[in-house]
Design a protein around this motif. Structure first.
Motif, short mmCIF file in Angstrom:
data_model
loop_
_atom_site.label_atom_id
_atom_site.label_comp_id
_atom_site.label_asym_id
_atom_site.label_seq_id
_atom_site.Cartn_x
_atom_site.Cartn_y
_atom_site.Cartn_z
N ASP A 29 0.86 -1.18 0.00
CA ASP A 29 0.00 0.00 0.00
C ASP A 29 0.90 1.23 0.00
OD1 ASP A 29 -3.02 0.81 0.85
OD2 ASP A 29 -1.60 2.14 1.87
N ARG A 30 0.31 2.38 -0.36
CA ARG A 30 1.04 3.65 -0.23
C ARG A 30 1.56 3.82 1.19
NH1 ARG A 30 -0.28 7.73 -4.28
NH2 ARG A 30 -0.70 6.19 -5.86
N LEU A 31 0.79 3.34 2.16
CA LEU A 31 1.15 3.58 3.56
C LEU A 31 1.83 2.37 4.21
CD1 LEU A 31 -1.83 5.76 4.87
CD2 LEU A 31 0.40 6.44 3.95
N PRO A 73 7.24 7.06 -9.49
CA PRO A 73 5.82 6.76 -9.27
C PRO A 73 5.65 5.66 -8.23
CG PRO A 73 6.35 6.73 -11.62
CD PRO A 73 7.65 6.82 -10.88
N VAL A 74 4.56 5.70 -7.50
CA VAL A 74 4.26 4.69 -6.48
C VAL A 74 4.24 3.28 -7.10
CG1 VAL A 74 2.41 3.83 -4.98
CG2 VAL A 74 3.09 6.24 -4.88
N SER A 75 3.70 3.17 -8.30
CA SER A 75 3.61 1.85 -8.95
C SER A 75 4.99 1.24 -9.18
CB SER A 75 2.84 1.97 -10.28
OG SER A 75 3.39 3.01 -11.07
N LYS A 78 6.50 0.18 -5.70
CA LYS A 78 5.94 -1.09 -5.23
C LYS A 78 6.71 -2.27 -5.80
CE LYS A 78 1.17 0.24 -4.23
NZ LYS A 78 -0.24 0.03 -4.60
N ILE A 96 -2.28 -0.81 8.69
CA ILE A 96 -3.25 -1.19 9.71
C ILE A 96 -3.72 -2.58 9.33
CG2 ILE A 96 -4.27 0.97 10.61
CD1 ILE A 96 -6.01 1.03 8.15
N GLN A 98 -5.17 -5.06 7.45
CA GLN A 98 -5.70 -4.79 6.12
C GLN A 98 -7.18 -5.17 5.96
OE1 GLN A 98 -4.22 -3.67 3.04
NE2 GLN A 98 -2.66 -2.77 4.34
N LYS B 22 -5.34 6.71 6.66
CA LYS B 22 -5.44 7.44 5.39
C LYS B 22 -6.78 8.16 5.27
CE LYS B 22 -4.15 5.34 1.45
NZ LYS B 22 -4.33 4.36 0.33
N GLU B 50 2.54 10.24 -10.63
CA GLU B 50 2.04 8.94 -11.06
C GLU B 50 1.95 8.90 -12.59
OE1 GLU B 50 2.02 7.04 -8.68
OE2 GLU B 50 1.60 8.26 -6.92
N PHE B 77 0.38 15.05 -0.80
CA PHE B 77 -0.04 14.49 0.49
C PHE B 77 0.72 15.17 1.62
CE2 PHE B 77 3.61 11.73 1.49
CZ PHE B 77 4.21 11.58 0.24
N PHE B 91 -4.35 12.69 1.58
CA PHE B 91 -4.02 12.61 0.15
C PHE B 91 -4.96 13.50 -0.66
CE2 PHE B 91 -2.05 8.76 1.67
CZ PHE B 91 -0.89 8.69 0.91
N LEU B 102 -5.81 4.59 -10.78
CA LEU B 102 -5.07 5.45 -9.85
C LEU B 102 -5.96 5.80 -8.66
CD1 LEU B 102 -2.62 7.15 -9.09
CD2 LEU B 102 -3.58 9.02 -10.46
N ASP B 105 -6.15 2.90 -6.34
CA ASP B 105 -4.90 2.72 -5.62
C ASP B 105 -4.81 3.72 -4.46
OD1 ASP B 105 -2.15 1.34 -5.82
OD2 ASP B 105 -1.65 3.46 -5.58
N ILE B 106 -5.20 4.96 -4.72
CA ILE B 106 -5.11 5.97 -3.66
C ILE B 106 -6.17 5.72 -2.59
CG2 ILE B 106 -5.34 8.44 -3.14
CD1 ILE B 106 -4.37 8.95 -6.04
N GLN B 108 -7.58 2.94 -1.65
CA GLN B 108 -7.45 1.66 -0.94
C GLN B 108 -7.11 1.90 0.53
OE1 GLN B 108 -4.41 -0.96 -2.58
NE2 GLN B 108 -4.02 -1.80 -0.57
N GLY B 109 -7.95 1.37 1.41
CA GLY B 109 -7.68 1.46 2.84
C GLY B 109 -8.02 2.81 3.48
#
Ligand SMILES: Nc1nc2c(ncn2[C@@H]2O[C@H](COP(=O)(O)OP(=O)(O)O)[C@@H](O)[C@H]2O)c(=O)[nH]1
Ligand SMILES: [Mg+2]
Lengths: 119, 200
Positions: A29-31, A73-75, A78, A96, A98, B22, B50, B77, B91, B102, B105-106, B108-109
């Protein structure tokens, strides 16, 4: 100092995935919090993988912060992280639990924390 | 000798056991998302670039980053550390349907979203509100009162935005830390109210 010895298994690990399509990245995840799993950075990594490890040597960072500092990029991060985790060089901890998300107790603490900033 | 620990680099988390929460700050271009994130964040807002293919797929190989046919979207962010090892991440999300992957993805969660609206162009917030509802996320609406923007009473705004009676609607000058915190408090209270109603 590290020689090629420590990196012996790493190069094949990275080449095996070609930097792509590693299943474990779907759980990132981003986090996701990243922190070091090695004291010294082995040779034989691509510059971007090395960049991730160098950045998190002083402390823990969420994946998205690493992407921002590395200007990637985040992708892409990862993929790099998934390969570094499978090579045993990096720890990645989910933000957290998930499946459930934060529970009521956690959110009450968030609310208390925000209210305290107002006073 | 001073150890690194005595003057920690503020870029890093306080430990590896922090709980990261988040929240999305959603809305159209120039509605004040970055301004609100800056008002609240303890670090200068950061951003990622991105990269997407024309079909909207997220580029996942380094060669693709420099490909001229791709589209780049900056996502900013910020971070706010709270007691009890909690860290809020905010974010800024434009939330366009054509960038669906995208968005997913952002989002999520995410625990919830603060939707920002400008009364001169309410309809520009509809797309992201639809995406948020489809994702099943709780949200609150913050009206950013730009000086030239018309003012409406709450009932008229709720009607135009087609808000559920329980959805919070607040006024929030995004430049004000206090007002931005109030907007987040309204959102978190709303999230908590729903957790009480629908125990996990
Ligand atoms: N007057 C006024 N200007 C604002 C407010 N919030 C943002 N702005 C200005 O509106 C512009 C766009 O804001 P920005 O935060 O960059 O929008 P974003 O595209 O949603 O991130 C900037 O020039 C801000 O200074 C506000 O509450 N009142
Ligand atoms: Mg912005």
């Amino acid at each position: 100092m590290t020689g090629g010895r420590h990196s012996r298994r790493l190069v094949p690990a990275y080449l095996a995935t070609g930097g792509r399509a590693h299943p474990s990245r779907n759980h990132l995840d981003r986090l996701t919090t990243l922190h070091a799993a090695c004291e010294e950075i082995p040779v034989g990594l691509c510059p971007e993988q090395r960049g991730v490890l160098e950045l998190i040597q002083p402390g823990a960072l969420p994946l998205v912060d690493a992407a921002a500092y590395l200007r990637l990029p985040v992708s892409i991060v990862k993929v790099l992280v998934a390969d570094l985790v499978s090579a045993g060089l990096l720890h990645a901890r989910p933000p957290i639990p998930q499946a459930t998300g934060p529970d009521l107790e956690t959110m009450e603490k968030v609310l208390d924390g925000l209210r305290a900033l107002k006073s | 000798m001073d150890s690194a620990r005595s003057s920690p680099d503020p870029r890093y988390l306080a430990g590896t056991d922090q709980v990261l929460i988040k929240l999305l700050i959603a809305g159209p271009f120039a509605v004040g998302k970055t301004t609100l994130i800056r008002a609240i964040s303890e670090i200068a807002p950061l951003h990622t670039e991105e990269v997407m293919t024309q079909a909207g797929a997220l580029v996942d190989h380094l060669a693709g980053v420099k490909d001229k046919t791709t589209t780049t979207v900056a996502i900013d962010f910020g971070r706010l550390t709270l007691p009890n090892n909690l860290v809020l991440y905010l974010f800024g999300t434009p939330g366009q349907r054509r960038f669906r992957l995208l968005w997913e993805d952002i989002a999520q969660g995410a625990v919830g979203a603060l939707v920002m609206v400008d009364t001169r162009r309410l309809e520009e917030s509809f797309e992201v509100m639809d995406l948020i509802e489809e994702a099943g996320l709780r949200y609150a609406v913050a009206v950013n009162p730009f000086p030239e923007a018309p003012t409406y009473d709450a009932d008229t705004l709720r009607d135009h935005l087609d808000l559920h009676p329980g959805t919070p609607l607040v006024l929030c000058d995004a430049r004000s830390r206090g007002q931005s915190l109030d907007a987040l408090i309204a959102l978190v209270e709303h999230v908590i109210a729903h957790m009480h109603m629908e125990p996990a």
